[in-house]
Design an enzyme around this catalytic site. Sequence first.
Site, PDB file in Angstrom:
ATOM      1  CD  GLU A 256      -6.188   8.368  10.541  1.00 57.14           C
ATOM      2  OE1 GLU A 256      -5.620   7.278  10.766  1.00 57.14           O
ATOM      3  OE2 GLU A 256      -6.472   8.748   9.396  1.00 57.14           O
TER       4      GLU A 256
ATOM      5  CE  LYS B 296      -3.130   2.759   2.879  1.00 58.77           C
ATOM      6  NZ  LYS B 296      -3.876   2.887   4.150  1.00 58.77           N
TER       7      LYS B 296
END
Length: 425
Positions: free
Chosen positions: A229, A184
Amino acid sequence: MAVLSRRDTGRLFVRSVAVPDPGDLLGHLPQPDAVAWVHHGAGLVGWGEAARITLPAGEDRFTAGEKWHRSLFDAADIDDRVRVRGSGPVAFGTFTFDASSEGSVLIVPRVLLGRDGHGRAWLTTVTAERTPDLRTLGWPVTPEALLARPPAGVRWHDGSLPGPQWEQAVADAVAAIKAGSLRKVVLALDLFATAPDPIDVRALLRRLAGRYPDCFTFACDGMVGATPELLIRQTGREVSALVLAGTAPRGGDPAEDEALGTALLASAKNTEEHAYAVASMREALEPLCVELDGQRRPTLIKLPNLQHLGTWVRGTLAADGAPTSALGLAAAVHPTAAVCGTPTGAALELIRELEHMDRERYAGPVGWVDADGNGEWGIALRCAQLSGRTARLFAGCGIVAGSDPAAELAEAEVKFRPMRGALEG
């Protein structure tokens, strides 16, 4: 070399006292050079600068910042009559994503107004005088000082990569993932806005907090945004983090919204992306904690414009060997796979190759730490760096083997919307 600045010379005197509930914290900022961290109306806002440090690039920028704020607070004369998280002296900070980038900063505001979720409020002053004149520090705030005009007539400009070129970068990243050990990578792009007059951060903060109350609305040294976040929160030895990765749009009606959320939870691409982010957080915290727990499956975190896969991770720090402050913990967990990739080193190299820009403080830790080591640090997302009449906006997407370049660009455009809306009204 670190660049130090203290607005006064000699010892700092810190005084925290209880004050009546001010209500809207962001409505009490008397000047544009503000710091802020607000969530559901609770948090901290401040103005003026009692001390600051600009940290040099390098892996040790967090360590240098930790040493600076500890030595500063240890030498201060502190009269804290409130004794809660965020009372007493507090350092706000915004750190670069990449260790090779310049610009990490810690700031101790001269005046700090705090409010918890129960309506308890306090005022902290940091000065060279034991008994300061509050009026010279901007308290109480006069109505005239609160006039923060939002920008008008904003013009937009492409950033480092126009859309088609960024889509090609995504395609190159997918090819690299399929060809090697990289699993990723998070690719970001930027966008520039120019206003006729200097942009007042206070107007942006109030719009962001009003529209995105579930996010953490922040400002520090011109870096402003509303991040969903939470990188790390520390209260004593208890720590927690909210990991987000995997994104879908909101629906036009409840039925469509539920269908999109269900599809997100079942998406192989998004659950893979999310799993890497959770694993990287757990791997960073496990050596530091005697207990570490987390949700078995992600849940939906619904924001006005997007919904994300989210997982809470909670733990108890070990008595020995763990960082002693929230800033030290932020250093230990940054960068997570949510903003860099997996494995970290290979992802970072590909980011440097494909993005054609310096992220500066985007996707770096932003937040605060107090004298007891308590604090909260988010990831600088849904944000912009202000400089006079200019704002540089950022957005990023997690890329895995199943990513589609056009879909990733569409997602990035949606992630620009909070800051675009704050600038455009």
